[in-house]
Design an enzyme around this catalytic site. Structure first.
Site, short mmCIF file in Angstrom:
data_model
loop_
_atom_site.label_atom_id
_atom_site.label_comp_id
_atom_site.label_asym_id
_atom_site.label_seq_id
_atom_site.Cartn_x
_atom_site.Cartn_y
_atom_site.Cartn_z
N CYS A 1 0.82 -1.11 0.02
CA CYS A 1 -0.09 -0.04 -0.11
C CYS A 1 0.88 1.47 0.17
O CYS A 1 2.04 1.32 0.76
CB CYS A 1 -0.84 0.09 1.44
N ARG B 1 5.00 0.39 -6.04
CA ARG B 1 5.04 -0.46 -4.66
C ARG B 1 4.32 -1.60 -4.91
O ARG B 1 4.38 -2.74 -4.11
CB ARG B 1 4.66 0.46 -3.64
N TRP C 1 -3.01 -2.75 -1.42
CA TRP C 1 -2.48 -4.02 -1.92
C TRP C 1 -3.42 -4.83 -0.82
O TRP C 1 -3.13 -4.81 0.57
CB TRP C 1 -1.19 -4.03 -1.64
N ASN D 1 -1.89 2.52 5.93
CA ASN D 1 -1.17 1.21 5.34
C ASN D 1 -0.91 0.65 6.63
O ASN D 1 -0.72 1.36 7.99
CB ASN D 1 0.46 2.04 5.01
N GLY D 2 -0.91 -0.61 6.61
CA GLY D 2 -0.60 -1.57 7.93
C GLY D 2 -1.72 -2.60 8.15
O GLY D 2 -2.88 -2.64 7.45
N GLU E 1 18.97 -16.26 -6.38
CA GLU E 1 18.52 -15.00 -6.93
C GLU E 1 18.02 -15.07 -8.28
O GLU E 1 16.99 -14.70 -8.79
CB GLU E 1 19.47 -14.13 -6.97
N LYS F 1 14.13 -14.08 -9.23
CA LYS F 1 13.97 -13.15 -10.27
C LYS F 1 13.16 -13.60 -11.38
O LYS F 1 12.05 -12.76 -11.91
CB LYS F 1 15.25 -12.71 -11.08
N GLU G 1 9.53 -14.11 -9.94
CA GLU G 1 8.74 -12.95 -9.56
C GLU G 1 8.27 -12.14 -10.90
O GLU G 1 7.22 -11.39 -10.56
CB GLU G 1 9.29 -12.06 -8.50
N HIS H 1 19.65 -34.56 -4.34
CA HIS H 1 18.83 -35.02 -2.94
C HIS H 1 17.57 -34.66 -3.14
O HIS H 1 16.89 -34.33 -1.94
CB HIS H 1 19.60 -34.35 -1.74
N LYS I 1 7.21 -3.27 -3.74
CA LYS I 1 8.73 -2.89 -3.61
C LYS I 1 9.01 -2.85 -2.16
O LYS I 1 10.23 -3.28 -1.85
CB LYS I 1 8.68 -1.32 -4.12
C1 F6R Z 1 12.90 -9.29 -5.24
C2 F6R Z 1 12.98 -8.31 -3.84
C3 F6R Z 1 12.21 -8.53 -2.64
C4 F6R Z 1 13.02 -7.98 -1.66
C5 F6R Z 1 12.62 -8.41 -0.23
C6 F6R Z 1 13.31 -7.42 0.99
O1 F6R Z 1 13.22 -8.70 -6.23
O2 F6R Z 1 12.90 -7.15 -4.09
O3 F6R Z 1 12.55 -9.99 -2.38
O4 F6R Z 1 14.40 -8.22 -1.46
O5 F6R Z 1 10.99 -8.12 -0.25
O6 F6R Z 1 13.31 -6.05 0.55
P1 F6R Z 1 14.19 -5.17 1.25
O7 F6R Z 1 15.70 -5.49 0.48
O8 F6R Z 1 13.75 -3.75 0.80
O9 F6R Z 1 14.17 -5.37 2.60
#
Ligand code: F6R
Length: 741
Positions: A2, A27, A111, A137-138, A566, A570, A573, A589, A736
Site C-alpha cells: 500500500c 510499490r 494491496w 497502511n498496515g 536469486e 527473479k 517474480e 537430493h 517494492k
Molecule cells: C525481489 C525483491 C524482494 C526484496 C524483499 C526485501 O526482487 O526485491 O525479495 O528483496 O522484499 O526487501 P528489502 O531489501 O527492501 O528489505
C-alpha cells in the site's frame, strides 16, 4: 505494498494526489482511491484496478458534476471545482487574495490484506457520519475486538477492511470529546491510537476542517515533505505554537506540505523531509506543522532534512521499463558504491559511518545477518565471502523467522540488517527484537538514507545504488554484494593498517599496497558488467527458449549458490514461471526427480573452479533429458556438447594477476580451531587448482564472478518476462517495500 499520499495547500489537489498515486504504483497495488476536502464537502473517489481507472472515474465525475446545476448537486459541483483548475467563481466560492483556499487531499494505493480487491474495500474509507476520511497502511491486530465494541455502539460497516473499523473507532473517540477545536481532534485521536494494536501509517481528512491534514504512524513508514511558498503579506499568520525555527531565529515560514509513505512521490514537490517516528502525530494547518508524541505534548525540536532524489532519476530515460534501465545502470551504480567507500587521499577502504561501533566490530565473535528475499540472497553471499576471507563465523537468518524461534544470541554477536528499502517490516521487527532483548550492535546495509532501518541500527552502510523503482531488485542487489565485499576487505585492511586487536579476524592484508592494488582492481571491474550488458540480445534468445516452459531450475555452487537462488527468484517474480534455486550438489537430493525434457536447468558454472563437479551435475541432468543452459566460462567442450545453450561470460575483468599474491598468501593463523581440524596449509590457489581441469588456466580469487553472473540471470528473467508479456515493473501481488509482517 500500500502507498499513501497527502497534500495540504492551494494547488490543484486532485491532480497532485493522482500524480502522487502514479508515482506510488511501483510499490504494487490492486486498487486506488482519493479523498478531497474542500469548503463544501469531503468527497471520496475509489476504484479497484489501476490509478488510470481512478483518474478516468474522477474525470467522469467532474464532467457529470459540472453539467449539473448547483440545485441538482450543490455540494459535488462546488467541491470539485475547488483548487482543481475549475472556475470557482462560477460556483460562487469566495476567493482569498491568492485566489485559492487551503484545502487537503489524501490518496492510497491498496494491496489487499483484509478483504478482496474491490471498490468498496479500496481506501479512503469514510467514518459512519462521512465526516472523517482515512487512508491506512498496515494491519490492525485487534480489529475484531474493536469491531464488536463499535457494533455495540450502533456503528455499521460496509467493507471487509480493518481500516473502516479504525476510522470509526477514531470517530467514536472524537464524538465523545467534540471536534469544534482542532486540538480536541488531536486529543481524541491520541486516545484512540493508544488502544490500537498493530501497525499503521494513517492520514485523516475532516469535513468540518478542510484546511487540516492529520497523520500518525506506528511501525509503518510515513514521510512529511515541505517546500517554501511565497510569503504574501496578506497570508494568514501561523497559529500560536506553529512557528518554525530557522537559522535567523524564530520566525514564521510559509511552507506547503506533502506527505507520503516514501520519499519518491514527494521528490518532485519538496526539497526537505522528515520521517515521522513511531507514536507521533502530525497536524498540518495553515501552511504550518505541529508534531505531537502519543505520550507527551508537542515536539518542538524536530528537523527537516534535505533530500537528494533528482527528478530525472524518476524517469525511464528512454528504456521500456525501470527494470531494464536499472539493469543497465549497474556499471555506474557499482562504481558509485566503490567510490563512496574509498578515501580519496589515502586510497584505502574507508567506512567512516562504522566508526562509532569500531570496537564492537573488532571484538565480534560472530556476525548474524538478518534480511528477506533478494537481500537474503545477498546475505548468503556475504557469509561465504566473510567466512572465507575474514575467518569469522557468519549466520544468515530469514528475518521473519528469527524473533519467533527463540534464537541463541551470544555476547559478542554483531548484527547486520540488509534491506534495500529500509522499510521491510520482517527485517525491522527482527532488528527491533535484537535491540530490545540483547545489547548487540546493529549495522544496517541499505539503499535508503534516513529510512527506518538506518534509524534503528547503530550505524549504516549506504549501498549507493541510487533510486530503484522496478519492484524486482536488480542494481540494489549487485550493490549489496559489492558493499559486502568492501566491508570484508575493510575488515581485513583494518587489521593490518591499524593493528586493531580483532578477536578472530586474520591479518590477511599484509601491506597497504595490497589494498591499493585491490581498489584499482575493483575500480576497473564495472567493464565486466558492461560486457554482459552488451550481450543482452544473445541472452534474449535463451530467454525465448525458457519462456516456453512452466518450471526452471537454477544451480550454482559456492558463491554462485546465492546467485542461483536469486536467478530463480527473479524469474518467478517477473515471468511467473515456477523456478527453484539449488546448490548444484543438492540437486541429487530431491529436485532431480523433477528433471525431464520439460525442465530447463540453468547451471551457473562461473569459471573453472568447480568444473569437474559441475560437469557431473550436467551429465546427470542430460541423462534425464533436462534442457541444460550453462552460464560462465564455457570453454570446456564437454560442457558445450551437453548444453542446449551456453552463455559465455568474459571473466577477465573479474581477475587480476596480482590478486593471487594478495589473497592467496593468507594463512589461517588466527583460527586455531579450524587449523587443527582441517589441513588448510595450502594456499587458496593450490586448493582451487585441485578442482581445476588442466589446460583451462590458473584459478584465482573469484569473488566478483557472482556479480557478473547476476547480470546475466537478471537479463534472462527480464527477457523471459517480456516474451510472456508480463509487466516487469509491477509484477502481480508484489510490492517494492513490504511494510507488513
Ligand atoms: C525481489 C525483491 C524482494 C526484496 C524483499 C526485501 O526482487 O526485491 O525479495 O528483496 O522484499 O526487501 P528489502 O531489501 O527492501 O528489505
Amino acid at each position: 505494498m500500500c502507498g499513501i499520499i497527502g497534500y495540504s495547500g492551494k494547488k490543484d489537489i486532485a491532480n497532485i494526489i493522482i500524480e502522487g498515486l502514479q508515482s506510488l504504483e511501483y510499490r504494487g497495488y490492486d486498487s486506488a482511491g482519493m479523498a478531497l476536502a474542500g469548503p463544501y464537502n469531503l468527497d471520496i473517489y475509489k476504484k479497484s484496478g489501476k490509478v488510470s481507472v481512478l483518474k478516468e472515474f474522477y474525470k467522469k465525475r467532474v464532467l457529470e458534476a459540472s453539467s449539473f446545476t448547483d440545485k441538482n448537486s450543490p455540494e459535488i459541483g462546488k467541491n470539485l471545482s475547488h483548487n482543481t483548475g475549475g472556475d470557482s467563481s462560477k460556483k460562487g466560492i469566495s476567493k482569498n487574495a491568492n485566489n485559492k483556499l487551503i484545502c487537503s487531499g489524501i490518496g492510497h494505493t491498496r494491496w489487499a490484506t483484509h478483504g478482496i480487491a474491490s471498490d468498496i474495500n479500496a481506501h479512503p474509507h469514510f467514518s459512519n457520519s462521512s465526516n472523517i476520511a482515512i487512508v491506512h497502511n498496515g494491519i490492525i491486530e485487534n480489529y475484531n475486538e474493536l469491531k464488536n465494541f463499535l457494533l455495540g455502539e450502533g456503528y455499521i460497516f460496509k467493507s471487509q477492511t480493518d481500516t473502516e473499523i479504525f476510522v470509526n473507532f477514531i470517530e467514536y473517540n472524537i464524538r465523545k470529546i467534540g471536534d469544534n477545536e482542532v486540538d480536541d481532534i488531536v486529543f481524541a485521536l491520541k486516545v484512540a491510537l493508544k488502544k490500537i494494536k498493530g501497525q499503521y501509517a494513517i492520514l485523516l481528512l475532516f469535513k468540518n476542517h478542510p484546511e487540516i491534514l492529520i497523520g500518525a504512524k506506528k511501525n509503518a513508514p510515513l514521510v512529511v515533505g515541505r517546500t517554501l511558498v511565497e510569503n504574501k503579506s496578506n497570508e494568514s499568520m501561523p497559529e500560536k505554537g506553529m512557528f518554525i525555527k530557522t537559522k535567523k531565529g524564530v520566525q514564521s515560514q510559509n511552507y506547503e506540505y506533502f506527505v507520503a509513505s516514501d520519499i519518491l512521490p514527494l521528490a518532485q514537490y519538496v526539497n526537505e523531509v522528515r520521517f515521522l517516528n513511531d507514536n507521533e502525530i502530525f497536524l498540518i494547518k495553515s501552511n504550518n506543522i505541529k508534531i505531537f508524541s502519543l505520550d507527551e505534548s508537542v515536539i518542538t525540536d524536530f528537523k527537516f532534512y534535505p533530500i537528494d532524489i533528482k527528478k530525472e532519476n524518476i524517469s525511464k530515460n528512454g528504456y521500456d521499463s525501470y527494470m531494464l534501465k536499472e539493469i543497465f545502470e549497474q556499471p555506474i551504480s557499482i562504481k558509485k558504491c566503490i567510490k563512496d567507500k574509498i578515501d580519496n587521499k589515502s586510497n584505502l577502504f574507508c567506512l567512516k559511518t562504522l566508526d562509532p561501533i569500531l570496537q564492537d566490530i573488532f571484538s565480534a565473535e560472530r556476525i548474524i545477518i538478518l534480511s528477506c528475499g533478494t537481500s537474503l540472497n545477498a546475505a548468503i553471499y556475504g557469509k561465504y565471502i566473510i567466512e572465507k576471507y575474514c575467518n569469522i563465523p557468519v549466520s544468515i537468518e530469514q528475518a521473519s523467522e528469527f524473533r519467533y524461534r527463540n534464537p541463541l544470541v551470544r555476547n559478542k554477536d554483531l548484527f547486520i540488517g540488509i534491506s534495500q528499502s529500509g522499510e521491510t517490516a520482517d527485517t525491522l521487527k527482527a532488528l527491533e527484537y535484537v535491540k530490545e532483548n540483547y545489547n548487540a550492535k546493529i549495522i544496517s546495509i541499505s539503499n535508503a538514507k534516513n529510512s527506518t532501518i538506518t534509524r534503528l541500527a547503530d550505524v549504516n552502510l549506504d549501498i549507493c545504488a541510487g533510486l530503484e523503482i522496478g519492484v524486482a531488485s536488480t542494481k540494489a542487489f549487485t550493490n549489496q554484494l559489492m558493499t559486502l565485499i568492501i566491508f570484508n576487505f575493510w575488515l581485513m585492511q583494518k587489521t593490518s593498517t591499524t593493528g586493531a586487536n580483532l578477536s578472530v579476524l586474520p591479518e590477511r592484508i599484509s601491506k597497504v599496497s595490497d589494498t591499493i592494488d585491490i581498489i584499482s582492481f575493483l575500480n576497473s571491474f564495472s567493464s565486466a558488467i558492461s560486457k554482459v550488458l552488451a550481450n543482452s540480445d544473445k541472452i534474449q534468445k535463451v530467454a525465448l527458449f525458457i519462456s516456453k516452459f512452466k518450471s526452471a531450475l537454477f544451480l550454482g555452487r559456492d558463491t554462485l549458490f546465492p546467485i542461483a537462488l536469486e536467478g530463480a527468484l527473479k524469474l518467478k517474480e517477473i515471468s511467473y514461471i515456477h523456478a527453484e534455486g539449488y546448490s548444484a550438489a543438492e540437486m541429487k537430493h530431491g529436485p532431480i526427480a523433477l528433471i525431464d525434457k520439460n525442465m530447463p536447468v540453468i547451471t551457473l558454472i562461473g569459471n573453472t573452479k568447480f568444473l569437474k563437479k559441475n560437469l557431473s551435475s550436467i551429465e546427470e541432468i542430460s541423462a534425464r533429458n533436462g534442457k541444460i543452459i550453462t552460464i560462465g566460462t564455457v570453454g570446456n567442450l564437454e560442457v558445450k556438447a551437453l548444453s542446449k545453450y551456453c552463455i559465455d561470460i568474459d571473466f577477465s575483468d573479474c581477475f587480476k594477476p596480482s590478486m593471487d599474491g594478495f589473497i592467496t598468501k593468507a594463512s589461517f593463523t588466527h583460527n586455531k580451531e579450524k587449523q587443527n581440524s582441517e589441513t588448510y596449509s595450502s594456499s587458496f590457489t593450490e586448493k582451487f587448482n585441485e578442482n581445476c581441469t588442466p589446460g583451462l588456466g590458473t584459478i584465482q580469487d573469484d569473488f566478483l564472478i557472482p556479480i557478473t553472473t547476476t547480470v546475466v540471470i537478471q537479463l534472462l528473467a527480464y527477457h523471459t518476462a517480456i516474451y510472456k508479456k508480463c509487466d516487469v515493473d509491477k509484477p502481480r501481488n508484489l510490492a517494492k517495500s513490504v511494510t507488513v509482517e
